[in-house]
Design an enzyme around this catalytic site. Structure first.
Site, PDB file in Angstrom:
ATOM      1  N   GLY A  74       0.831  -1.209   0.000  1.00 37.95           N
ATOM      2  CA  GLY A  74       0.000   0.000   0.000  1.00 37.95           C
ATOM      3  C   GLY A  74       0.858   1.248   0.000  1.00 37.95           C
ATOM      4  O   GLY A  74       0.589   2.220  -0.725  1.00 37.95           O
ATOM      5  N   VAL A 130      -5.287  -3.932   2.007  1.00 43.41           N
ATOM      6  CA  VAL A 130      -5.319  -4.542   3.339  1.00 43.41           C
ATOM      7  C   VAL A 130      -5.267  -6.058   3.207  1.00 43.41           C
ATOM      8  O   VAL A 130      -5.339  -6.588   2.096  1.00 43.41           O
ATOM      9  CB  VAL A 130      -6.592  -4.106   4.105  1.00 43.41           C
ATOM     10  CG1 VAL A 130      -6.591  -2.600   4.309  1.00 43.41           C
ATOM     11  CG2 VAL A 130      -7.860  -4.531   3.361  1.00 43.41           C
ATOM     12  N   GLN A 131      -5.198  -6.730   4.328  1.00 43.03           N
ATOM     13  CA  GLN A 131      -5.109  -8.193   4.307  1.00 43.03           C
ATOM     14  C   GLN A 131      -6.375  -8.775   3.672  1.00 43.03           C
ATOM     15  O   GLN A 131      -7.486  -8.367   4.034  1.00 43.03           O
ATOM     16  CB  GLN A 131      -4.963  -8.690   5.725  1.00 43.03           C
ATOM     17  CG  GLN A 131      -4.205  -9.976   5.784  1.00 43.03           C
ATOM     18  CD  GLN A 131      -3.832 -10.286   7.218  1.00 43.03           C
ATOM     19  OE1 GLN A 131      -4.515  -9.876   8.156  1.00 43.03           O
ATOM     20  NE2 GLN A 131      -2.746 -11.010   7.388  1.00 43.03           N
ATOM     21  N   ARG A 191      -5.119   1.901   9.776  1.00 40.78           N
ATOM     22  CA  ARG A 191      -5.763   1.732  11.085  1.00 40.78           C
ATOM     23  C   ARG A 191      -4.793   2.097  12.217  1.00 40.78           C
ATOM     24  O   ARG A 191      -5.150   2.765  13.155  1.00 40.78           O
ATOM     25  CB  ARG A 191      -6.235   0.281  11.233  1.00 40.78           C
ATOM     26  CG  ARG A 191      -7.430   0.113  12.104  1.00 40.78           C
ATOM     27  CD  ARG A 191      -8.142  -1.181  11.771  1.00 40.78           C
ATOM     28  NE  ARG A 191      -7.184  -2.254  11.528  1.00 40.78           N
ATOM     29  CZ  ARG A 191      -6.987  -3.286  12.338  1.00 40.78           C
ATOM     30  NH1 ARG A 191      -7.689  -3.402  13.438  1.00 40.78           N
ATOM     31  NH2 ARG A 191      -6.115  -4.225  12.046  1.00 40.78           N
ATOM     32  N   THR A 192      -3.546   1.668  12.075  1.00 41.84           N
ATOM     33  CA  THR A 192      -2.528   2.069  13.057  1.00 41.84           C
ATOM     34  C   THR A 192      -1.848   3.321  12.520  1.00 41.84           C
ATOM     35  O   THR A 192      -1.153   3.285  11.507  1.00 41.84           O
ATOM     36  CB  THR A 192      -1.483   0.946  13.244  1.00 41.84           C
ATOM     37  OG1 THR A 192      -2.187  -0.276  13.402  1.00 41.84           O
ATOM     38  CG2 THR A 192      -0.582   1.191  14.432  1.00 41.84           C
ATOM     39  N   LYS A 211       0.673 -19.114  -0.381  1.00 42.22           N
ATOM     40  CA  LYS A 211      -0.408 -18.374   0.286  1.00 42.22           C
ATOM     41  C   LYS A 211      -1.772 -18.765  -0.237  1.00 42.22           C
ATOM     42  O   LYS A 211      -2.779 -18.364   0.323  1.00 42.22           O
ATOM     43  CB  LYS A 211      -0.187 -16.873   0.111  1.00 42.22           C
ATOM     44  CG  LYS A 211       1.020 -16.358   0.869  1.00 42.22           C
ATOM     45  CD  LYS A 211       0.929 -14.870   1.100  1.00 42.22           C
ATOM     46  CE  LYS A 211       2.303 -14.257   1.251  1.00 42.22           C
ATOM     47  NZ  LYS A 211       2.953 -14.073  -0.053  1.00 42.22           N
ATOM     48  N   LYS A 256      -5.717 -12.538 -12.123  1.00 41.48           N
ATOM     49  CA  LYS A 256      -4.547 -12.478 -11.238  1.00 41.48           C
ATOM     50  C   LYS A 256      -4.284 -13.846 -10.599  1.00 41.48           C
ATOM     51  O   LYS A 256      -3.132 -14.275 -10.462  1.00 41.48           O
ATOM     52  CB  LYS A 256      -4.746 -11.410 -10.144  1.00 41.48           C
ATOM     53  CG  LYS A 256      -3.613 -11.355  -9.112  1.00 41.48           C
ATOM     54  CD  LYS A 256      -2.265 -11.090  -9.755  1.00 41.48           C
ATOM     55  CE  LYS A 256      -1.121 -10.732  -8.838  1.00 41.48           C
ATOM     56  NZ  LYS A 256      -0.768 -11.610  -7.769  1.00 41.48           N
ATOM     57  N   GLU A 310       2.756 -18.485 -12.397  1.00 39.58           N
ATOM     58  CA  GLU A 310       3.968 -18.146 -11.621  1.00 39.58           C
ATOM     59  C   GLU A 310       4.484 -19.384 -10.869  1.00 39.58           C
ATOM     60  O   GLU A 310       5.697 -19.646 -10.848  1.00 39.58           O
ATOM     61  CB  GLU A 310       3.596 -17.010 -10.651  1.00 39.58           C
ATOM     62  CG  GLU A 310       4.659 -16.561  -9.685  1.00 39.58           C
ATOM     63  CD  GLU A 310       4.100 -15.503  -8.710  1.00 39.58           C
ATOM     64  OE1 GLU A 310       3.640 -14.444  -9.162  1.00 39.58           O
ATOM     65  OE2 GLU A 310       4.124 -15.756  -7.485  1.00 39.58           O
ATOM     66  N   SER A 316       0.308  -7.086  -9.777  1.00 42.06           N
ATOM     67  CA  SER A 316       1.480  -7.958  -9.712  1.00 42.06           C
ATOM     68  C   SER A 316       2.761  -7.172  -9.895  1.00 42.06           C
ATOM     69  O   SER A 316       2.817  -6.198 -10.651  1.00 42.06           O
ATOM     70  CB  SER A 316       1.398  -9.043 -10.789  1.00 42.06           C
ATOM     71  OG  SER A 316       2.583  -9.829 -10.744  1.00 42.06           O
ATOM     72  N   ASN A 372      -4.767  -9.820  -3.114  1.00 44.25           N
ATOM     73  CA  ASN A 372      -4.932 -11.101  -3.811  1.00 44.25           C
ATOM     74  C   ASN A 372      -6.198 -11.785  -3.307  1.00 44.25           C
ATOM     75  O   ASN A 372      -6.150 -12.829  -2.666  1.00 44.25           O
ATOM     76  CB  ASN A 372      -3.726 -12.009  -3.556  1.00 44.25           C
ATOM     77  CG  ASN A 372      -2.644 -11.822  -4.607  1.00 44.25           C
ATOM     78  OD1 ASN A 372      -2.907 -11.398  -5.726  1.00 44.25           O
ATOM     79  ND2 ASN A 372      -1.418 -12.150  -4.221  1.00 44.25           N
ATOM     80  N   HIS A 375      -2.609 -15.841 -13.170  1.00 40.85           N
ATOM     81  CA  HIS A 375      -1.230 -15.327 -13.259  1.00 40.85           C
ATOM     82  C   HIS A 375      -0.362 -16.019 -12.206  1.00 40.85           C
ATOM     83  O   HIS A 375       0.741 -16.499 -12.494  1.00 40.85           O
ATOM     84  CB  HIS A 375      -1.228 -13.810 -13.040  1.00 40.85           C
ATOM     85  CG  HIS A 375       0.132 -13.227 -12.744  1.00 40.85           C
ATOM     86  ND1 HIS A 375       0.757 -13.367 -11.512  1.00 40.85           N
ATOM     87  CD2 HIS A 375       0.993 -12.536 -13.522  1.00 40.85           C
ATOM     88  CE1 HIS A 375       1.937 -12.781 -11.543  1.00 40.85           C
ATOM     89  NE2 HIS A 375       2.120 -12.270 -12.755  1.00 40.85           N
ATOM     90  N   ASN A 376      -0.883 -16.092 -11.005  1.00 42.57           N
ATOM     91  CA  ASN A 376      -0.106 -16.712  -9.925  1.00 42.57           C
ATOM     92  C   ASN A 376       0.059 -18.215 -10.140  1.00 42.57           C
ATOM     93  O   ASN A 376       1.101 -18.777  -9.809  1.00 42.57           O
ATOM     94  CB  ASN A 376      -0.761 -16.431  -8.575  1.00 42.57           C
ATOM     95  CG  ASN A 376      -0.465 -15.027  -8.082  1.00 42.57           C
ATOM     96  OD1 ASN A 376      -0.213 -14.126  -8.888  1.00 42.57           O
ATOM     97  ND2 ASN A 376      -0.506 -14.814  -6.799  1.00 42.57           N
TER      98      ASN A 376
HETATM   99  C1  6PG Z   1       2.775 -10.963  -7.740  1.00 42.98           C
HETATM  100  C2  6PG Z   1       2.949 -12.156  -6.842  1.00 42.98           C
HETATM  101  C3  6PG Z   1       2.447 -11.862  -5.473  1.00 42.98           C
HETATM  102  C4  6PG Z   1       2.940 -12.830  -4.427  1.00 42.98           C
HETATM  103  C5  6PG Z   1       2.348 -14.187  -4.538  1.00 42.98           C
HETATM  104  C6  6PG Z   1       3.149 -15.218  -3.807  1.00 42.98           C
HETATM  105  O1  6PG Z   1       2.151 -11.168  -8.761  1.00 42.98           O
HETATM  106  O2  6PG Z   1       3.252  -9.898  -7.413  1.00 42.98           O
HETATM  107  O3  6PG Z   1       2.252 -13.245  -7.352  1.00 42.98           O
HETATM  108  O4  6PG Z   1       1.068 -11.733  -5.548  1.00 42.98           O
HETATM  109  O5  6PG Z   1       4.313 -12.923  -4.519  1.00 42.98           O
HETATM  110  O6  6PG Z   1       1.079 -14.121  -3.976  1.00 42.98           O
HETATM  111  O7  6PG Z   1       2.349 -16.307  -3.674  1.00 42.98           O
HETATM  112  P1  6PG Z   1       2.731 -17.558  -2.822  1.00 42.98           P
HETATM  113  O8  6PG Z   1       3.062 -17.093  -1.446  1.00 42.98           O
HETATM  114  O9  6PG Z   1       1.492 -18.392  -2.865  1.00 42.98           O
HETATM  115  O10 6PG Z   1       3.912 -18.177  -3.502  1.00 42.98           O
END
Ligand code: 6PG
Length: 481
Positions: A20, A80-81, A39-40, A265, A188, A195, A134, A108, A191-192
């Site tokens: 952010g 945010v989360q 928030r903080t 994640k 997205k 990745e 990304s 994400n 995309h991941n």
């Molecule tokens: C991006 C990345 C980003 C993050 C991943 C990691 O496009 O900038 O993908 O979003 O690095 O979420 O994902 P993992 O922790 O699942 O490997």
């Protein structure tokens, strides 16, 4: 629309952790006045103290103050989360927002959550955008690839700002309208997934070369060299940097002292879950998610290490230069397969949800800024732009490239397998290639077996209709009515 005299900010960012904060600075660096809220309070103060001189910031100490500082329609980016954090932020903003205001979720998020949130905010006359961003910390600051999903009307208000701060590929922004509601977060997510596959192939390339006796420096040099050709990409580039890193406390290559258990994640897993739901084979992405899972199963691995025998997981290549070239081919071809599978998932998701996603546009905005940015993406963009491809593999320049790469690709899978070096990604990619090009698959036998034990019926190659063999009687064939 009118704004109060104190409403001076064109855009606001809620959530000032590293992504952010960097996004807010990126807006400021592009001459936009940026409202800030966290928030903080300390995070907001830190940002102003460290980077206040980047441009015009309007720090707020409360949600009310933050909302009041924004020009209308208000453009608010939530960083945010994902999950509960996003809902809590939306709920705190809602009482202060007015019709036409735009809320962007830049995290994400799962696209299904985005669909729910979009519907909820639309009912209140607000525009909700699920935006894939990304490029990591560096991208957020200097130009990420941005995948926005939401209303076309809202895009007219938020799109130009996002395009402004996005990465540029030969002057073109790496941000384009993807489609309604969850479309941006869906893209997205895929995309991941790609990745994950990209990184799995890179890891396998490293492992095969290591098993063949190359030291870390030689492997790093190979990646550096590859980055000057067809494999030119961000992930290949940073692989040589990671391999070059020496651990200060032991003097060993850092990669040798990092635990071999990969984290995740969830976006890779979501990709595979959705592909299963939609019936799209994304084999390489699934293998990559499972490979991370295997790496983290310490007890399973310990039990297997103690009990399973096999080749010693090293081999001596006839010629090192040939092996390096073969691995390069395996890497390129497997990468193409992963893109083909991921883009198929995007096409299918788009049909399923009526998003009307332009796959060529997706490839276009992945050419710079994002983690999977690669030279290959311009070729993919132009192939999709040229015609309605049923699969990327049908594009002439791609099928020709795969034909050229396949002998090296096959040798790597064969040599690695004979030596006991695991290559789930490479092997899955080549099997997919052979499966989809096979004139006939052994699925006919599967159908025969299903009919045998469950009267599940089958179809014939020579006659229309649905058939069943009376397996437990006289084995005559009946045609279903
Ligand atoms: C991006 C990345 C980003 C993050 C991943 C990691 O496009 O900038 O993908 O979003 O690095 O979420 O994902 P993992 O922790 O699942 O490997």
């Amino acid at each position: 629309m009118s704004s109060s005299p104190t409403a001076t900010a064109q855009v606001g960012v809620v959530g000032l952790a590293v992504m952010g904060r960097n996004l807010a600075r990126n807006f400021a660096n592009h001459g936009h006045t940026v409202a800030l809220y966290n928030r903080t309070q300390a995070r907001t103060d830190d940002l102003i103290a460290a980077h206040g001189s980047d441009g015009n910031f309007v720090p707020a100490t409360s949600v009310e103050e933050f909302v009041a500082s924004l020009e209308r329609p208000r453009r608010i980016i939530l960083m945010v989360q994902a999950g509960a954090g996003t809902d809590a932020s939306i709920d705190s903003l809602l009482p202060h927002l007015e019709e036409g205001d735009i809320v962007v979720d830049g995290g994400n998020a799962n696209y299904e959550d985005t669909r729910v949130r979009e519907e909820k905010l639309r009912a209140r006359g607000l525009h909700f955008f699920g935006v894939g961003i990304s490029g990591g910390e560096e991208g957020a600051l200097n130009g990420p690839s941005i995948m926005p999903g939401g209303s076309k009307e809202g895009y007219a208000q938020i799109g130009p700002l996002l395009e402004d701060i996005s990465a540029k590929y030969e002057g073109e922004p790496c941000c384009a309208y993807i489609g309604p509601d969850g479309a941006g977060h869906f893209v997205k997510m895929v995309h991941n997934g790609i990745e994950y596959a990209d990184m799995q192939f890179i890891a396998e390339a490293y492992d095969v070369l290591k098993a063949a006796g190359l030291d870390t420096k030689a492997i790093s040099d190979a990646f550096r060299e590859w980055n000057t050709g067809d494999l030119d990409s961000f992930l290949i580039e940073i692989t040589s940097e990671v391999l070059d890193q020496v651990d200060a406390s032991t003097g060993k290559a850092l990669v040798d002292v990092i635990k071999d258990a990969a984290g995740q994640k969830g976006t890779g897993r979501w990709t595979v879950q959705n592909a299963l739901e939609l019936g799209v084979p994304v084999n390489t992405i699934a293998e990559s998610v499972f490979a991370r899972s295997v790496s983290g199963h310490t007890d399973l691995r310990a039990a297997a290490q103690a009990n399973l025998s096999g080749p010693d997981q090293t081999f001596t290549p006839d010629d090192v230069a040939t092996l390096i070239e073969d691995v390069r081919q395996a890497l390129w071809a497997s990468k193409v397969i992963a893109y083909a599978q991921g883009l198929d998932l995007i096409r299918t998701g788009s049909l399923q949800y009526g998003w009307d996603i332009d796959v060529a546009e997706v490839a276009k905005i992945w050419r710079a800024g994002c983690i999977i940015r690669a030279r290959l993406l311009e070729r993919i963009r132009s192939e999709y732009a040229a015609g309605n491809l049923p699969t990327l593999l049908a594009a002439p320049s791609i099928s020709e490239g795969l034909a050229n790469a396949q002998s090296g690709w096959r040798r790597v899978v064969a040599d690695a397998t004979l030596a006991g070096v695991p290559v789930p990604g490479f092997a899955s990619a080549v099997s997919y290639y052979d499966s989809v090009r096979a004139e006939r698959l052994p699925a006919s036998l599967i159908q025969g077996l299903r009919d045998f034990f469950g009267a599940h019926t089958y179809q014939r190659v020579d006659v229309e209709g649905t058939f069943h063999t009376e397996w437990s009687a006289d084995r005559s064939e009946t045609k279903e009515a």
